[in-house]
Design a protein around this motif. Structure first.
Motif, PDB file in Angstrom:
ATOM      1  N   ALA A  59      13.185 -76.941  28.590  1.00 17.33           N
ATOM      2  CA  ALA A  59      13.744 -76.243  27.436  1.00 17.33           C
ATOM      3  C   ALA A  59      14.890 -75.325  27.831  1.00 17.33           C
ATOM      4  O   ALA A  59      15.928 -75.286  27.157  1.00 17.33           O
ATOM      5  CB  ALA A  59      12.643 -75.445  26.726  1.00 17.33           C
ATOM      6  N   LEU A  60      14.730 -74.591  28.923  1.00 15.62           N
ATOM      7  CA  LEU A  60      15.768 -73.648  29.344  1.00 15.62           C
ATOM      8  C   LEU A  60      17.038 -74.375  29.749  1.00 15.62           C
ATOM      9  O   LEU A  60      18.149 -73.942  29.434  1.00 15.62           O
ATOM     10  CB  LEU A  60      15.257 -72.781  30.492  1.00 15.62           C
ATOM     11  N   ARG A  61      16.877 -75.489  30.431  1.00 23.96           N
ATOM     12  CA  ARG A  61      18.051 -76.261  30.846  1.00 23.96           C
ATOM     13  C   ARG A  61      18.805 -76.811  29.645  1.00 23.96           C
ATOM     14  O   ARG A  61      20.038 -76.814  29.609  1.00 23.96           O
ATOM     15  CB  ARG A  61      17.651 -77.405  31.770  1.00 23.96           C
ATOM     16  N   LEU A  62      18.066 -77.280  28.651  1.00 27.29           N
ATOM     17  CA  LEU A  62      18.730 -77.804  27.466  1.00 27.29           C
ATOM     18  C   LEU A  62      19.490 -76.708  26.735  1.00 27.29           C
ATOM     19  O   LEU A  62      20.561 -76.965  26.169  1.00 27.29           O
ATOM     20  CB  LEU A  62      17.724 -78.460  26.525  1.00 27.29           C
ATOM     21  N   VAL A  63      18.954 -75.513  26.723  1.00 32.81           N
ATOM     22  CA  VAL A  63      19.683 -74.397  26.115  1.00 32.81           C
ATOM     23  C   VAL A  63      21.015 -74.211  26.824  1.00 32.81           C
ATOM     24  O   VAL A  63      22.069 -74.068  26.190  1.00 32.81           O
ATOM     25  CB  VAL A  63      18.847 -73.096  26.188  1.00 32.81           C
ATOM     26  N   THR A 106       2.525 -96.038  32.087  1.00 33.22           N
ATOM     27  CA  THR A 106       3.248 -94.917  31.498  1.00 33.22           C
ATOM     28  C   THR A 106       4.376 -94.524  32.433  1.00 33.22           C
ATOM     29  O   THR A 106       4.154 -94.318  33.636  1.00 33.22           O
ATOM     30  CB  THR A 106       2.326 -93.701  31.261  1.00 33.22           C
ATOM     31  N   LEU A 107       5.586 -94.461  31.897  1.00 31.81           N
ATOM     32  CA  LEU A 107       6.766 -94.078  32.673  1.00 31.81           C
ATOM     33  C   LEU A 107       7.147 -92.648  32.316  1.00 31.81           C
ATOM     34  O   LEU A 107       7.339 -92.316  31.152  1.00 31.81           O
ATOM     35  CB  LEU A 107       7.922 -95.030  32.343  1.00 31.81           C
ATOM     36  N   LEU A 108       7.245 -91.799  33.348  1.00 33.57           N
ATOM     37  CA  LEU A 108       7.672 -90.416  33.161  1.00 33.57           C
ATOM     38  C   LEU A 108       9.123 -90.284  33.592  1.00 33.57           C
ATOM     39  O   LEU A 108       9.477 -90.596  34.732  1.00 33.57           O
ATOM     40  CB  LEU A 108       6.814 -89.461  33.995  1.00 33.57           C
ATOM     41  N   THR A 109       9.975 -89.847  32.676  1.00 37.16           N
ATOM     42  CA  THR A 109      11.376 -89.619  33.005  1.00 37.16           C
ATOM     43  C   THR A 109      11.718 -88.149  32.749  1.00 37.16           C
ATOM     44  O   THR A 109      10.960 -87.418  32.129  1.00 37.16           O
ATOM     45  CB  THR A 109      12.310 -90.512  32.166  1.00 37.16           C
ATOM     46  N   GLY A 110      12.870 -87.749  33.224  1.00 30.65           N
ATOM     47  CA  GLY A 110      13.287 -86.367  33.041  1.00 30.65           C
ATOM     48  C   GLY A 110      14.114 -85.921  34.230  1.00 30.65           C
ATOM     49  O   GLY A 110      13.922 -86.403  35.358  1.00 30.65           O
ATOM     50  N   TYR A 111      15.008 -84.990  33.987  1.00 30.09           N
ATOM     51  CA  TYR A 111      15.918 -84.578  35.047  1.00 30.09           C
ATOM     52  C   TYR A 111      15.184 -83.771  36.116  1.00 30.09           C
ATOM     53  O   TYR A 111      14.057 -83.296  35.928  1.00 30.09           O
ATOM     54  CB  TYR A 111      17.100 -83.787  34.469  1.00 30.09           C
ATOM     55  N   LEU A 112      15.827 -83.601  37.262  1.00 26.20           N
ATOM     56  CA  LEU A 112      15.286 -82.850  38.384  1.00 26.20           C
ATOM     57  C   LEU A 112      14.799 -81.473  37.935  1.00 26.20           C
ATOM     58  O   LEU A 112      15.546 -80.724  37.305  1.00 26.20           O
ATOM     59  CB  LEU A 112      16.357 -82.686  39.476  1.00 26.20           C
ATOM     60  N   GLY A 113      13.555 -81.151  38.245  1.00 29.92           N
ATOM     61  CA  GLY A 113      13.025 -79.838  37.925  1.00 29.92           C
ATOM     62  C   GLY A 113      12.470 -79.688  36.527  1.00 29.92           C
ATOM     63  O   GLY A 113      12.045 -78.598  36.138  1.00 29.92           O
ATOM     64  N   ALA A 114      12.441 -80.774  35.756  1.00 31.24           N
ATOM     65  CA  ALA A 114      11.973 -80.671  34.375  1.00 31.24           C
ATOM     66  C   ALA A 114      10.466 -80.453  34.301  1.00 31.24           C
ATOM     67  O   ALA A 114       9.962 -79.898  33.331  1.00 31.24           O
ATOM     68  CB  ALA A 114      12.348 -81.931  33.588  1.00 31.24           C
ATOM     69  N   GLY A 115       9.739 -80.921  35.333  1.00 24.26           N
ATOM     70  CA  GLY A 115       8.294 -80.747  35.350  1.00 24.26           C
ATOM     71  C   GLY A 115       7.514 -82.044  35.382  1.00 24.26           C
ATOM     72  O   GLY A 115       6.335 -82.067  35.046  1.00 24.26           O
ATOM     73  N   LYS A 116       8.149 -83.137  35.829  1.00 22.85           N
ATOM     74  CA  LYS A 116       7.465 -84.434  35.856  1.00 22.85           C
ATOM     75  C   LYS A 116       6.282 -84.424  36.819  1.00 22.85           C
ATOM     76  O   LYS A 116       5.200 -84.912  36.502  1.00 22.85           O
ATOM     77  CB  LYS A 116       8.449 -85.542  36.253  1.00 22.85           C
ATOM     78  N   LYS A 139       8.252 -75.985  29.533  1.00 21.54           N
ATOM     79  CA  LYS A 139       8.705 -74.623  29.866  1.00 21.54           C
ATOM     80  C   LYS A 139       9.119 -73.843  28.623  1.00 21.54           C
ATOM     81  O   LYS A 139      10.086 -73.067  28.650  1.00 21.54           O
ATOM     82  CB  LYS A 139       9.842 -74.669  30.894  1.00 21.54           C
ATOM     83  N   THR A 140       8.392 -74.055  27.540  1.00 21.09           N
ATOM     84  CA  THR A 140       8.741 -73.364  26.294  1.00 21.09           C
ATOM     85  C   THR A 140       8.543 -71.862  26.389  1.00 21.09           C
ATOM     86  O   THR A 140       9.088 -71.108  25.579  1.00 21.09           O
ATOM     87  CB  THR A 140       7.896 -73.908  25.126  1.00 21.09           C
ATOM     88  N   ASP A 141       7.766 -71.424  27.394  1.00 21.28           N
ATOM     89  CA  ASP A 141       7.550 -69.990  27.570  1.00 21.28           C
ATOM     90  C   ASP A 141       8.751 -69.280  28.172  1.00 21.28           C
ATOM     91  O   ASP A 141       8.789 -68.044  28.215  1.00 21.28           O
ATOM     92  CB  ASP A 141       6.324 -69.750  28.453  1.00 21.28           C
ATOM     93  N   LEU A 142       9.748 -70.045  28.614  1.00 25.28           N
ATOM     94  CA  LEU A 142      10.916 -69.446  29.260  1.00 25.28           C
ATOM     95  C   LEU A 142      12.101 -69.272  28.323  1.00 25.28           C
ATOM     96  O   LEU A 142      13.166 -68.820  28.748  1.00 25.28           O
ATOM     97  CB  LEU A 142      11.337 -70.303  30.467  1.00 25.28           C
ATOM     98  N   VAL A 143      11.932 -69.636  27.056  1.00 23.71           N
ATOM     99  CA  VAL A 143      13.022 -69.504  26.086  1.00 23.71           C
ATOM    100  C   VAL A 143      12.531 -68.713  24.883  1.00 23.71           C
ATOM    101  O   VAL A 143      11.320 -68.595  24.636  1.00 23.71           O
ATOM    102  CB  VAL A 143      13.559 -70.879  25.627  1.00 23.71           C
ATOM    103  N   THR A 144      13.469 -68.171  24.133  1.00 28.13           N
ATOM    104  CA  THR A 144      13.122 -67.438  22.922  1.00 28.13           C
ATOM    105  C   THR A 144      12.798 -68.423  21.796  1.00 28.13           C
ATOM    106  O   THR A 144      13.194 -69.600  21.865  1.00 28.13           O
ATOM    107  CB  THR A 144      14.283 -66.548  22.472  1.00 28.13           C
ATOM    108  N   PRO A 145      12.108 -67.980  20.757  1.00 32.20           N
ATOM    109  CA  PRO A 145      11.830 -68.876  19.625  1.00 32.20           C
ATOM    110  C   PRO A 145      13.096 -69.477  19.029  1.00 32.20           C
ATOM    111  O   PRO A 145      13.117 -70.656  18.658  1.00 32.20           O
ATOM    112  CB  PRO A 145      11.122 -67.954  18.621  1.00 32.20           C
ATOM    113  N   GLU A 146      14.168 -68.696  18.945  1.00 31.92           N
ATOM    114  CA  GLU A 146      15.424 -69.210  18.400  1.00 31.92           C
ATOM    115  C   GLU A 146      16.013 -70.278  19.324  1.00 31.92           C
ATOM    116  O   GLU A 146      16.505 -71.309  18.859  1.00 31.92           O
ATOM    117  CB  GLU A 146      16.430 -68.075  18.205  1.00 31.92           C
ATOM    118  N   GLN A 147      15.960 -70.035  20.640  1.00 32.77           N
ATOM    119  CA  GLN A 147      16.470 -71.026  21.586  1.00 32.77           C
ATOM    120  C   GLN A 147      15.651 -72.314  21.511  1.00 32.77           C
ATOM    121  O   GLN A 147      16.201 -73.422  21.589  1.00 32.77           O
ATOM    122  CB  GLN A 147      16.431 -70.466  23.006  1.00 32.77           C
ATOM    123  N   LEU A 148      14.339 -72.180  21.348  1.00 39.64           N
ATOM    124  CA  LEU A 148      13.490 -73.359  21.247  1.00 39.64           C
ATOM    125  C   LEU A 148      13.834 -74.178  20.009  1.00 39.64           C
ATOM    126  O   LEU A 148      13.854 -75.416  20.051  1.00 39.64           O
ATOM    127  CB  LEU A 148      12.017 -72.944  21.204  1.00 39.64           C
TER     128      LEU A 148
END
Length: 431
Positions: free
Chosen positions: A142-146, A9-19, A183-192
C-alpha cells in the motif's frame, strides 16, 4: 478438465510487497493440504527459499517440498524450468497443492500461460496434463503504491535501473483474480482509499482484500477454483473502459450512413467492437468514466473526476497518426497518465494495425495484424454478408482503420492530452 489436476496458486507482486511473508503464513496455517512450494529468486543465493523453510518449520525429510528456481525469471528464461519442475512435483504424487512465489520482476501472464499449458487445454499429448491454475494473487504494498501513483517518482530513480517499476506493478494488478492490499497499517485511511481507487480502476473485477503482514483467510487464496484465463484477461480496466465506451455509444446514438463501427482483433484473447459519432472535422469522440458509471461528451467536453482525481477516457479518431509526431509526444508523455492502451493506425502504413501500450515510463507500439480492409474483396464481401453489425458499420473508404486508446490516470489534463494527440494525426491517404 480432469478432476485429478493439482491446483496451483501463483503469488505475484513487486520486491518487498510481502509475498514471502504471505507464503509463510499460508504454510503455517493451512490444514488439509500437502503443499509444494516453488520460489523464483533472482539473486545468487535463494534467500526466499531458506526463509520459507525456516519460518514454515520444514524439516530435513520434507526439504524437497521447497524448490528454488534462481538466477533468472520464470516468466522468460526459466519458463521451461518452471514447467519441468511442476511436472516433476506432480509426478511424485506427494503433493496435492502447489504454491509458486514469482520473482518481484516477473510478468504474470507468461507464467499463467505456462501453467495453463500443463492443464491439458492445448490438446498436445506430448505435454502431460498435471495441474490447473487455481488462483493468481497479486500482493501490493500500500505504501509503495501511494508513492508510485500519488505523483512521487523517487522509487523509479533508485531501484532497478533497467526496469520500469510502475509498469510491472500495473501488469501484476491487471492480470490477477485476487488482490491483497498489504501493509495497510503503514498508510493513512485517505492514502488507502487512493490506493484502492487506483487498483480498482486498473482492475475492476478481482477480489480485493486488505491485509497486514500477509494475514488472510486461507480460503481466499487456496482451493478457490476461481481462475479463468479468459475472464482474468478481459477484466483489465482498459478493456472494460473500451467496452463501456462502445456500449454507451450503441445505446446513445442512431447511426446513419456516416457513422462507423469496426471490429478488429488486435491481441490474443481480445475482440472489440468500436463505433464513433461525427462531432467535428477531425472525426473524434472522447469518453469519461469513473465510479463505475460512464459520462460521455463528444469533442473537448468536461473532465469528470473523483476526490482523488482518478479518471479515464477513450481517445478515438478515424485519422492516422504521423509516426514522428507521435514519437515526439511519447518522449514527453504526461506524468499524470498511469496507463494507456489501444489500437493505432500510422499514416505511413495503411496495411498493418499496431497496439500502443504505456505503463509508467515504458511505451511501445507493436504489430498486431493487418486491418480487415486489406483482406481480399471476396473475404470482405463474405464478412459483410454474414455479420450484420460488421456490414452496418463498415466504412467504404477507411474500412476498419482507426485509432482508439484508453487513458487511465490521476489529475489528467484531458483537453490538453486530446489536443496534443490531435496534432499528431494527419489526413488519411487511402488509394
Amino acid at each position: 478438465m480432469k478432476k485429478n489436476l493439482i491446483p496451483v496458486t501463483l503469488l505475484t507482486g513487486y520486491l518487498g510487497a510481502g509475498k514471502t511473508t504471505l507464503l509463510n503464513y499460508i504454510l503455517n496455517n493451512q490444514k488439509g493440504y500437502k503443499v509444494a512450494v516453488i520460489v523464483n529468486d533472482i539473486g545468487e543465493v535463494n534467500i526466499d527459499a531458506s526463509l520459507i523453510a525456516k519460518e514454515a518449520s520444514i524439516v530435513e525429510e520434507d526439504k524437497d517440498s521447497v524448490v528454488p528456481l534462481q538466477n533468472g525469471c520464470i516468466c522468460c528464461n526459466l519458463k521451461t524450468d518452471l514447467m519441468n519442475q511442476i511436472i516433476k512435483l506432480c509426478e511424485t504424487h506427494k503433493f496435492d497443492y502447489i504454491l509458486i512465489e514469482a520473482s518481484g520482476i516477473c510478468e504474470p501472464m507468461p507464467i499463467a500461460q505456462s501453467i495453463e499449458t500443463l492443464s491439458g487445454i492445448t490438446g498436445d499429448r506430448s505435454v502431460p496434463a498435471v495441474c490447473k491454475l487455481d488462483n493468481i494473487v497479486a500482493v501490493v504494498d500500500a505504501l509503495r503504491l501511494v508513492d508510485e501513483f500519488a505523483g512521487g517518482n523517487s522509487l523509479l530513480k533508485k531501484d532497478l535501473e533497467e526496469t520500469d517499476i510502475e509498469a510491472l506493478l500495473i501488469q501484476q494488478i491487471e492480470f490477477c483474480n485476487t488482490i491483497l492490499i498489504n501493509k495497510t497499517d503503514l498508510v493513512t485511511p485517505e492514502q488507502l482509499e487512493l490506493v484502492k481507487k487506483v487498483v480498482r480502476t486498473l482492475q475492476p473485477s478481482a477480489k480485493m482484500i486488505e491485509t497486514q503482514k500477509g494475514v488472510v483467510d486461507l480460503k481466499e487464496v487456496l482451493g478457490t477454483n476461481a481462475f479463468d484465463f479468459e475472464k482474468v484477461y478481459s477484466t483489465a480496466g482498459w478493456i472494460k473502459e473500451l467496452e463501456e465506451h462502445d456500449k454507451h455509444e450503441h445505446e446513445g446514438h442512431d447511426h446513419d450512413e456516416h457513422d462507423h463501427e469496426h471490429h478488429h482483433e488486435h491481441e490474443e484473447h481480445e475482440h472489440h467492437h468500436h463505433d464513433h459519432d461525427h462531432d467535428d472535422g477531425k472525426d473524434h469522440s472522447h469518453c469519461d468514466h469513473e465510479h463505475g458509471h460512464c459520462c460521455h461528451d463528444h469533442g473537448e467536453g468536461h473532465q469528470h473526476g473523483d476526490e482523488f482525481g482518478i479518471s479515464t477516457f477513450v481517445y478515438y479518431v478515424r485519422r492516422p497518426f504521423d509516426r514522428m509526431k507521435l514519437e515526439n509526444f511519447a518522449s514527453n508523455w504526461p506524468n499524470s497518465v498511469i496507463r494507456a492502451k489501444g489500437i493505432v493506425w500510422f499514416a505511413d502504413d495503411n496495411d498493418e494495425a499496431f497496439v500502443l501500450e504505456q505503463a509508467g515510463k515504458q511505451i511501445t507500439a507493436s504489430y498486431s495484424g493487418d486491418w480487415m480492409a486489406t483482406a481480399p474483396k471476396g473475404q470482405i464481401k463474405k464478412a459483410l454478408a454474414s455479420d450484420p453489425e460488421f456490414a452496418k458499420n463498415w466504412d467504404e473508404k477507411l474500412g476498419d482503420r482507426m485509432v482508439k486508446l484508453v487513458f487511465i490516470g490521476r489529475n489528467m489534463d484531458k483537453s490538453k492530452i486530446i489536443a496534443a494527440l490531435d496534432e499528431c494525426t494527419v489526413e488519411p491517404n487511402i488509394r
